[in-house]
Design a protein around this motif. Structure first.
Motif, PDB file in Angstrom:
ATOM      1  N   ALA A  14       0.839  -1.200   0.000  1.00  0.00           N
ATOM      2  CA  ALA A  14       0.000   0.000   0.000  1.00  0.00           C
ATOM      3  C   ALA A  14       0.876   1.254   0.000  1.00  0.00           C
ATOM      4  CB  ALA A  14      -0.933  -0.003   1.206  1.00  0.00           C
ATOM      5  N   GLY A  15       1.950   1.228   0.756  1.00  0.00           N
ATOM      6  CA  GLY A  15       2.892   2.355   0.762  1.00  0.00           C
ATOM      7  C   GLY A  15       3.516   2.566  -0.604  1.00  0.00           C
ATOM      8  N   TYR A  16       3.913   1.480  -1.259  1.00  0.00           N
ATOM      9  CA  TYR A  16       4.466   1.581  -2.611  1.00  0.00           C
ATOM     10  C   TYR A  16       3.425   2.131  -3.584  1.00  0.00           C
ATOM     11  CZ  TYR A  16       8.624  -1.093  -1.290  1.00  0.00           C
ATOM     12  OH  TYR A  16       9.783  -1.522  -0.720  1.00  0.00           O
ATOM     13  N   PHE A  17       2.187   1.696  -3.429  1.00  0.00           N
ATOM     14  CA  PHE A  17       1.111   2.178  -4.289  1.00  0.00           C
ATOM     15  C   PHE A  17       0.939   3.692  -4.142  1.00  0.00           C
ATOM     16  CE2 PHE A  17      -3.429   3.323  -4.554  1.00  0.00           C
ATOM     17  CZ  PHE A  17      -3.631   3.110  -5.912  1.00  0.00           C
ATOM     18  N   ILE A  18       0.924   4.170  -2.910  1.00  0.00           N
ATOM     19  CA  ILE A  18       0.760   5.600  -2.656  1.00  0.00           C
ATOM     20  C   ILE A  18       1.933   6.385  -3.242  1.00  0.00           C
ATOM     21  CG2 ILE A  18       0.688   7.350  -0.826  1.00  0.00           C
ATOM     22  CD1 ILE A  18      -0.925   5.227   0.810  1.00  0.00           C
ATOM     23  N   MET A  19       3.142   5.870  -3.087  1.00  0.00           N
ATOM     24  CA  MET A  19       4.310   6.537  -3.663  1.00  0.00           C
ATOM     25  C   MET A  19       4.221   6.584  -5.191  1.00  0.00           C
ATOM     26  SD  MET A  19       7.360   5.168  -1.152  1.00  0.00           S
ATOM     27  CE  MET A  19       8.522   5.221  -2.453  1.00  0.00           C
ATOM     28  N   ALA A  20       3.755   5.506  -5.809  1.00  0.00           N
ATOM     29  CA  ALA A  20       3.629   5.459  -7.268  1.00  0.00           C
ATOM     30  C   ALA A  20       2.569   6.443  -7.758  1.00  0.00           C
ATOM     31  CB  ALA A  20       3.285   4.043  -7.719  1.00  0.00           C
ATOM     32  N   VAL A  21       1.454   6.535  -7.035  1.00  0.00           N
ATOM     33  CA  VAL A  21       0.400   7.478  -7.400  1.00  0.00           C
ATOM     34  C   VAL A  21       0.943   8.902  -7.356  1.00  0.00           C
ATOM     35  CG1 VAL A  21      -1.772   8.494  -6.576  1.00  0.00           C
ATOM     36  CG2 VAL A  21      -1.546   6.020  -6.760  1.00  0.00           C
ATOM     37  N   ARG A  22       1.674   9.218  -6.309  1.00  0.00           N
ATOM     38  CA  ARG A  22       2.232  10.561  -6.173  1.00  0.00           C
ATOM     39  C   ARG A  22       3.311  10.823  -7.214  1.00  0.00           C
ATOM     40  NH1 ARG A  22       2.145  10.784   0.464  1.00  0.00           N
ATOM     41  NH2 ARG A  22      -0.104  11.091   0.585  1.00  0.00           N
ATOM     42  N   ALA A  23       4.103   9.811  -7.553  1.00  0.00           N
ATOM     43  CA  ALA A  23       5.131   9.958  -8.586  1.00  0.00           C
ATOM     44  C   ALA A  23       4.498  10.208  -9.952  1.00  0.00           C
ATOM     45  CB  ALA A  23       6.018   8.718  -8.636  1.00  0.00           C
ATOM     46  N   ALA A  24       3.288   9.725 -10.149  1.00  0.00           N
ATOM     47  CA  ALA A  24       2.573   9.939 -11.416  1.00  0.00           C
ATOM     48  C   ALA A  24       1.919  11.320 -11.460  1.00  0.00           C
ATOM     49  CB  ALA A  24       1.512   8.854 -11.603  1.00  0.00           C
ATOM     50  N   GLY A  25       2.088  12.116 -10.411  1.00  0.00           N
ATOM     51  CA  GLY A  25       1.557  13.473 -10.397  1.00  0.00           C
ATOM     52  C   GLY A  25       0.166  13.605  -9.820  1.00  0.00           C
ATOM     53  N   LEU A  26      -0.358  12.536  -9.261  1.00  0.00           N
ATOM     54  CA  LEU A  26      -1.675  12.589  -8.633  1.00  0.00           C
ATOM     55  C   LEU A  26      -1.528  12.716  -7.124  1.00  0.00           C
ATOM     56  CD1 LEU A  26      -3.332   9.746 -10.692  1.00  0.00           C
ATOM     57  CD2 LEU A  26      -3.746  12.195 -10.934  1.00  0.00           C
ATOM     58  N   HIS A  27      -2.606  12.993  -6.465  1.00  0.00           N
ATOM     59  CA  HIS A  27      -2.615  13.045  -5.010  1.00  0.00           C
ATOM     60  C   HIS A  27      -3.263  11.777  -4.480  1.00  0.00           C
ATOM     61  CE1 HIS A  27      -1.528  17.372  -4.423  1.00  0.00           C
ATOM     62  NE2 HIS A  27      -1.737  17.312  -5.734  1.00  0.00           N
ATOM     63  N   ALA A  28      -2.748  11.296  -3.356  1.00  0.00           N
ATOM     64  CA  ALA A  28      -3.285  10.083  -2.737  1.00  0.00           C
ATOM     65  C   ALA A  28      -3.558  10.372  -1.274  1.00  0.00           C
ATOM     66  CB  ALA A  28      -2.297   8.930  -2.864  1.00  0.00           C
ATOM     67  N   GLY A  29      -4.727   9.971  -0.813  1.00  0.00           N
ATOM     68  CA  GLY A  29      -5.102  10.189   0.576  1.00  0.00           C
ATOM     69  C   GLY A  29      -5.586   8.900   1.213  1.00  0.00           C
ATOM     70  N   PRO A  30      -4.703   8.205   1.940  1.00  0.00           N
ATOM     71  CA  PRO A  30      -5.154   6.992   2.625  1.00  0.00           C
ATOM     72  C   PRO A  30      -6.119   7.354   3.747  1.00  0.00           C
ATOM     73  CG  PRO A  30      -2.891   7.506   3.218  1.00  0.00           C
ATOM     74  CD  PRO A  30      -3.298   8.496   2.175  1.00  0.00           C
ATOM     75  N   MET A  31      -7.144   6.542   3.925  1.00  0.00           N
ATOM     76  CA  MET A  31      -8.161   6.824   4.931  1.00  0.00           C
ATOM     77  C   MET A  31      -8.324   5.639   5.869  1.00  0.00           C
ATOM     78  SD  MET A  31     -11.111   8.710   2.704  1.00  0.00           S
ATOM     79  CE  MET A  31     -11.204   7.515   1.395  1.00  0.00           C
ATOM     80  N   GLY A  32      -8.344   5.918   7.137  1.00  0.00           N
ATOM     81  CA  GLY A  32      -8.620   4.894   8.132  1.00  0.00           C
ATOM     82  C   GLY A  32      -9.974   5.155   8.766  1.00  0.00           C
ATOM     83  N   GLY A  33     -10.408   4.249   9.591  1.00  0.00           N
ATOM     84  CA  GLY A  33     -11.654   4.438  10.311  1.00  0.00           C
ATOM     85  C   GLY A  33     -12.892   4.270   9.457  1.00  0.00           C
ATOM     86  N   PHE A  34     -12.786   3.517   8.398  1.00  0.00           N
ATOM     87  CA  PHE A  34     -13.944   3.282   7.541  1.00  0.00           C
ATOM     88  C   PHE A  34     -14.613   1.975   7.933  1.00  0.00           C
ATOM     89  CE2 PHE A  34     -10.371   1.253   5.573  1.00  0.00           C
ATOM     90  CZ  PHE A  34     -10.862   0.072   5.056  1.00  0.00           C
ATOM     91  N   ASN A  35     -15.792   1.750   7.425  1.00  0.00           N
ATOM     92  CA  ASN A  35     -16.553   0.539   7.722  1.00  0.00           C
ATOM     93  C   ASN A  35     -16.110  -0.572   6.773  1.00  0.00           C
ATOM     94  OD1 ASN A  35     -18.418  -1.479   8.115  1.00  0.00           O
ATOM     95  ND2 ASN A  35     -20.202  -0.169   7.888  1.00  0.00           N
ATOM     96  N   ALA A  36     -15.088  -1.332   7.169  1.00  0.00           N
ATOM     97  CA  ALA A  36     -14.525  -2.378   6.309  1.00  0.00           C
ATOM     98  C   ALA A  36     -15.561  -3.446   5.976  1.00  0.00           C
ATOM     99  CB  ALA A  36     -13.306  -3.008   6.976  1.00  0.00           C
ATOM    100  N   ALA A  37     -16.391  -3.801   6.930  1.00  0.00           N
ATOM    101  CA  ALA A  37     -17.424  -4.809   6.669  1.00  0.00           C
ATOM    102  C   ALA A  37     -18.412  -4.313   5.621  1.00  0.00           C
ATOM    103  CB  ALA A  37     -18.151  -5.163   7.964  1.00  0.00           C
ATOM    104  N   GLY A  38     -18.754  -3.040   5.670  1.00  0.00           N
ATOM    105  CA  GLY A  38     -19.648  -2.467   4.673  1.00  0.00           C
ATOM    106  C   GLY A  38     -19.024  -2.463   3.291  1.00  0.00           C
ATOM    107  N   VAL A  39     -17.741  -2.112   3.213  1.00  0.00           N
ATOM    108  CA  VAL A  39     -17.037  -2.143   1.928  1.00  0.00           C
ATOM    109  C   VAL A  39     -17.003  -3.565   1.390  1.00  0.00           C
ATOM    110  CG1 VAL A  39     -14.793  -1.820   0.809  1.00  0.00           C
ATOM    111  CG2 VAL A  39     -15.645  -0.107   2.415  1.00  0.00           C
ATOM    112  N   ASP A  40     -16.707  -4.515   2.253  1.00  0.00           N
ATOM    113  CA  ASP A  40     -16.658  -5.913   1.822  1.00  0.00           C
ATOM    114  C   ASP A  40     -18.017  -6.395   1.327  1.00  0.00           C
ATOM    115  OD1 ASP A  40     -13.973  -6.077   2.402  1.00  0.00           O
ATOM    116  OD2 ASP A  40     -14.298  -6.889   4.418  1.00  0.00           O
ATOM    117  N   THR A  41     -19.083  -5.958   1.974  1.00  0.00           N
ATOM    118  CA  THR A  41     -20.429  -6.356   1.564  1.00  0.00           C
ATOM    119  C   THR A  41     -20.767  -5.820   0.181  1.00  0.00           C
ATOM    120  OG1 THR A  41     -21.176  -6.414   3.853  1.00  0.00           O
ATOM    121  CG2 THR A  41     -22.873  -6.237   2.170  1.00  0.00           C
ATOM    122  N   VAL A  42     -20.389  -4.577  -0.080  1.00  0.00           N
ATOM    123  CA  VAL A  42     -20.756  -3.932  -1.344  1.00  0.00           C
ATOM    124  C   VAL A  42     -19.795  -4.295  -2.480  1.00  0.00           C
ATOM    125  CG1 VAL A  42     -21.029  -1.697  -2.483  1.00  0.00           C
ATOM    126  CG2 VAL A  42     -21.881  -2.023  -0.175  1.00  0.00           C
TER     127      VAL A  42
END
Length: 81
Positions: A14-42
């Protein structure tokens, strides 16, 4: 033990992914505290994959940055009321 090693490897990737996104000129914002079970359901309902991190990727809108909010002074922050 396998699950713990796999989770540690996933965080590293995930850290490598964020670094690659930023190296490509985009912004990346990792988020914690989300409803993982809800994401998995959907999103992961038909697979064995499970969410452990959400990263928003893109370009910021016009004037996205704002001034730092005021900080509490030391007496207010360290004294109990």
């Amino acid at each position: 033990m396998r699950a713990e090693v796999a989770k540690n490897n996933a965080w590293m990737q995930a850290g490598y992914f964020i670094m690659a996104v930023r190296a490509a000129g985009l912004h990346a914002g990792p988020m914690g505290g989300f409803n993982a079970a809800g994401v998995d359901t959907v999103i992961n309902a038909d697979s064995a994959n499970r969410a452990f991190l959400i990263v928003n990727v893109g370009t910021p809108g016009e004037n996205p940055w704002f001034d730092r909010l005021p900080r509490l002074d030391i007496d207010m922050a360290t004294n109990s009321i």
